[in-house]
Structures are given as C-alpha cells and as structure tokens.
Motif scaffolding. Structure first.
Motif, short mmCIF file in Angstrom:
data_model
loop_
_atom_site.label_atom_id
_atom_site.label_comp_id
_atom_site.label_asym_id
_atom_site.label_seq_id
_atom_site.Cartn_x
_atom_site.Cartn_y
_atom_site.Cartn_z
N SER A 1 0.81 -1.21 0.00
CA SER A 1 0.00 0.00 0.00
C SER A 1 0.84 1.26 0.00
O SER A 1 0.34 2.35 0.11
N GLU B 1 -9.69 -7.13 -0.36
CA GLU B 1 -10.06 -5.73 -0.58
C GLU B 1 -10.21 -4.99 0.74
O GLU B 1 -9.76 -3.83 0.88
N THR B 2 -10.81 -5.65 1.73
CA THR B 2 -11.02 -5.01 3.03
C THR B 2 -9.71 -4.65 3.70
O THR B 2 -9.51 -3.51 4.15
N GLU C 1 -7.72 -1.91 2.17
CA GLU C 1 -8.30 -0.61 2.53
C GLU C 1 -7.89 -0.20 3.94
O GLU C 1 -7.64 0.98 4.21
N ARG D 1 -14.70 -1.77 7.08
CA ARG D 1 -14.78 -0.86 5.94
C ARG D 1 -15.63 0.37 6.25
O ARG D 1 -15.77 1.26 5.41
#
Length: 507
Positions: free
Chosen positions: A232, A296-297, A300, A457
């Motif tokens: 990230s 995906e979670t 994020e 999320r």
C-alpha cells in the motif's frame, strides 16, 4: 562513584598492553560516544572521551571487563572482576547491551564461520565490500552503515547464524531481544548508527523500526496455487533530534525519498500503529468464498495482503513457515492471519487431510516471539472460520471407542485453548459453525467474516478499539443466530493476551 578524569599515563599504559583484536573490540564498544571523532586509534578515542568528561575509572574498568583483560583490572586499576560486576549492577553502564552482544558473538565465531557469514550476506548486500579477512565486528559496522543491523534489527544476523548452524548464538540474540523488550528505554545508552557516526555534528536517535521502500506487486506459485502480494505504499522512517542537518534532507539522500516529518506521539497504553503498511495480512482460504472480499477489506485498512487458496497440509506448513520468516515484519507494526477451512475445534483440515488435521496451536506458534522475533512486542491477530466436521462422520467406531475419542477430544481442546494466551500480544478470534451450513450453500460467504469486513470498511467503526470491534461483531453474529436453526448457529470464541489498546488505524 564520581566521573573524575583518568590520568593520561594510565590510558597510555592500558593502550600499550592491548593487542589488535582487543583494541578493535574496545573501539566497537565505544562507537556510540563520540560520533564526530572518525578515528580508528583507541588512544585518541579514549583521550577524547576523557577530555569531555565521558570516561571515568568505572567506565574504563567496564571496557577492560568487556574485553576480558582481568589482569589489567587488577594491575592497572587495582580492582577485581567481581567488584566491576557489582558496580555494573549498581551504576549506569557505559556500553549498551547491543554492543556487548555483538562483541560476544565476535568472540565465539571463528574465521571460517565469519567468512561463511560474509558469503551469505552477498544475497542481501551484493555491493558491500566484503573482504574475506574481515572480522565479525567489521562486518557489523558495514551492516550498520547500510541500516541493516541495529539494536532492534538483528533478524539478518539471526538468519545467517541459522544457516551456518550456530543455533546457540541465535538463541543468544533471542534472549537479548526478550530482555530488551522488558527493559525501560532509559536504561540503555544511546545508539549511534555507524553511518551517523561518520557524519560530523549529526546526532540521531535510532527509530524503533528501520526504514525501507517496498514495491511489491508479485504473484508467487506455491504447490500449484498462487500467493498475491500487494503493497500500500512506502514506509517512512522517523528521527527525534538533528543538529546541522534536517532529517528530511538526510533521509531523502539516504533512501531516495522524502519525509513526512515526525510521526505523532503514541500513548503508552496503545500499540504503535503507524507503519506503512500496518503489517502483513496472510489469508489462507481452503473454501474459496471469502478471499476477494477480505483482500479488498484489509488493503483498505492498510495492510499488505498475501492470499493463498486450497492448500494441502504440506503447503500450509510451508506457507506459514515462509510467512514467519519475512524480513518485512521488522518494519511493520502488526500482523494478521486469517484461516478459512473445514476442521475441528482444534485443527484445520486443509484440502488433503481430515482428522487430525493441522493444529491451530501450531499455526499460532509460527508467529510467537521465539519463532518470529521480528514480531516481538507487536500485536498478532488471528481470525479463524472453522466449518466443524465431527469425527464420527469420518471414522466409524464402536460405542466404547467413541467414548474414548470424545474424552481425548475434550482433553485436547482444554489443553489447546489454555495454551493460547501464553504468548504476549496475541488476539485469537475463532468462529465455529457446523459444516452443514457450507454444504447447504457452497458459494456463500461466512457470515462472521462478512460482518468483520463490513465493520472494518466503515470509517467510523474502524476508529473503535479492536476489542470494541469484536463486541460489535459478537452482537451481529448472535443476532443472526436468532433467525437460524440451531444447527446453523455461529459460535464465537475470543482469547487474547494484548497488553495495550489496539486500533486498526494509524495512532
């Protein structure tokens, strides 16, 4: 005990008595004291320490004690080994435990072993000048200059010692790490990086984790499966105090990147969660329904996610072993492991082996401080979805054998869950549901994991502490149970040994 100056004649006398190896050890021990004196001459160094009021007879006694010149303690300083040991226990020490440790390693490695270490280090620092006749201390200084070895960064040395079969010395490092974790930071003399020591008027306080830049977007095969690694962003390092140079410009030159400035202060009752990424998130999904949602979670949230699907027992063991040895752990503030599989209360079955399966306690052991020192003192989070398969569905037995098996299972369960809290900084959340739930809807996501992802999320929910997040998770799961047949109920177990509050957001 006063810090009176030492007579120059005494310094001269002692310097004359030391051989070259002893001088090298003493110079290494003193590297942190005068960073603006780039000299390899011990007498000049001791003289400068003396002139600046940093060398007392006690300090000189400690240096002689560290290089094991007990004869000079008696003859030149009129003291004994036992007396110096008593003073070291009562008064502040001159030399840090880190430098003492490195000197001890140096004394216990022969030339052949040091040459083997130099050869192994070519994989990590190919451009470093590694002369074959270097001592271990000279190698350590070179690694310090590369910011690859420091008081809190010894994993590279550990790995090399493992490869040359010096497990005894690796254990010595692990013992040092355990003791360092418990000791207050004020108890240790300041550490000066070897590169910092070569720059005049530059004083740095060593940050808790090293800096580095990651650019991971690779896919690695494993036994026919794939692990996806994503980053990230870069990890920023921080310095506390600088004179003459600003850390931003220094860091930009050293790392080829800018600096965002000092990280915010972290309260003592909170875990540090400031690294970028926050840590590695390892997802092992032997069912195949939740990988994309979880990946995906946690991307994020701020984690570098590694995903594996449909692993055999052998691949599971290999994956966990490799994950526990990742060098990246030392630069991260936490670790997450998510497991999804059929299994029992105490094990997961992977794709090729039902009972007894792969022990959940064994999973945890890969990441405890003794197995993964890079995660020492950092929170390690486990989220496990177990689709429970009963032993009687697979193993036809008589009634007598069932009674025996039942007793054995209960005993194992008690032993397993009792041992989970023994390692510090573990958060262990396991959700159990009967495998019939999966069989009725083979492609459905786990309600437990779905709720976890939904909470994380939500920007407002993510500001809650992890324990509060789990309370919310409990509420949602047990509310759902009200509308399900008892055979479809989800059951949650939470065990943790967290020592501080944990927030899955930078703090």
């Amino acid at each position: 005990m006063t810090n009176c100056q030492v007579p120059a004649a005494l310094i001269h006398q002692i310097e004359q008595e030391l051989d070259e190896d002893e001088k090298e050890m003493m110079l290494f021990l003193c590297r942190d004291f005068i960073p603006d004196l780039p000299t390899a001459d011990l007498r000049e160094l001791l003289g400068a320490l003396n002139e600046r009021g940093k060398l007392s007879r006690l300090g000189l006694s400690e240096l002689l004690y560290r290089v094991k010149r007990f004869d000079l303690l008696k003859r030149s300083l009129r003291t004994q080994k036992a007396a110096v040991e008593a003073d070291l226990a009562r008064y502040p020490r001159l030399v840090s435990d880190y430098r003492v440790l490195m000197v001890e390693l140096n004394e216990q490695l022969d030339k052949k072993e040091v040459n083997s270490l130099i050869f192994l280090l070519k994989d990590y620092v190919p451009r470093m000048k590694m002369a074959k006749d270097k001592s271990f201390l000279a190698v350590a200084i070179d690694l310090e200059k590369q910011n690859m070895v420091a008081p809190t960064e010894l994993e590279l040395i550990e790995e090399c010692l493992q490869n040359i079969h010096r497990i005894d010395l690796k254990k010595k490092i692990q013992k040092y790490k355990q003791e360092a974790l418990m000791a207050p930071s004020s108890a240790q003399p300041m550490y000066i990086n070897a590169l910092q020591a070569s720059l005049p008027n530059l004083t740095l306080v060593d940050p808790p984790y090293s800096s580095g830049v990651w650019n991971m977007n690779k896919e690695h095969p494993l036994n026919g499966q794939h692990a996806i690694q994503k980053s990230s962003g870069p990890f920023q390092c921080v310095c506390c105090r600088i004179s003459t140079y600003t850390f931003a410009s220094y860091s930009a030159k050293l790392m080829g990147q800018g600096s965002k400035g000092p990280l915010p202060w972290v309260p003592d009752d909170r875990y540090r969660m400031q690294s970028q990424p926050l840590g590695i998130c390892l997802i092992i999904d032997c069912i195949g329904n939740d990988t994309d949602m979880l990946e995906e979670t946690f991307q994020e949230v701020g984690y570098e996610v590694h995903c594996y699907k449909y692993l055999s027992v052998e691949a599971m063991n290999q994956t966990l072993h490799e994950a526990s040895k990742l060098q990246k752990h030392k630069d991260c503030d936490s670790f997450i492991c998510i497991l999804i599989s059929r299994g029992s209360s105490q094990s997961i079955f992977c794709t090729d082996q039902p009972f007894p399966g792969f022990s959940l306690d064994r999973v945890k052991q890969f990441f405890t401080a003794d197995s993964c020192p890079s995660l020492l003192g950092k929170p390690k989070l486990f989220f496990i979805q177990s689709y429970i398969v009963t032993a009687t569905n697979h193993e036809p037995t008589s009634l007598l054998e069932i009674d025996g098996d039942e007793q054995k299972i209960n005993t194992n369960a008690k032993r397993t869950w009792n041992c989970i809290p023994k390692a510090a900084d573990i958060f262990w959340s396991q959700c159990k549901v009967d495998v019939s739930t999966l069989e009725r809807s083979p492609t459905s996501s786990s309600f437990y994991l779905h709720c976890l992802a939904e909470i994380l999320r939500n920007p407002q929910k993510r500001k809650l502490s992890l324990l509060d997040i789990h309370i919310e998770l409990n509420r949602r799961v047990y509310d759902q149970n009200k509308f399900c047949h008892p055979t479809q109920h989800y059951s949650l177990l939470l065990w943790h040994t967290l020592r501080k509050k944990l927030f899955l957001s930078p703090s």
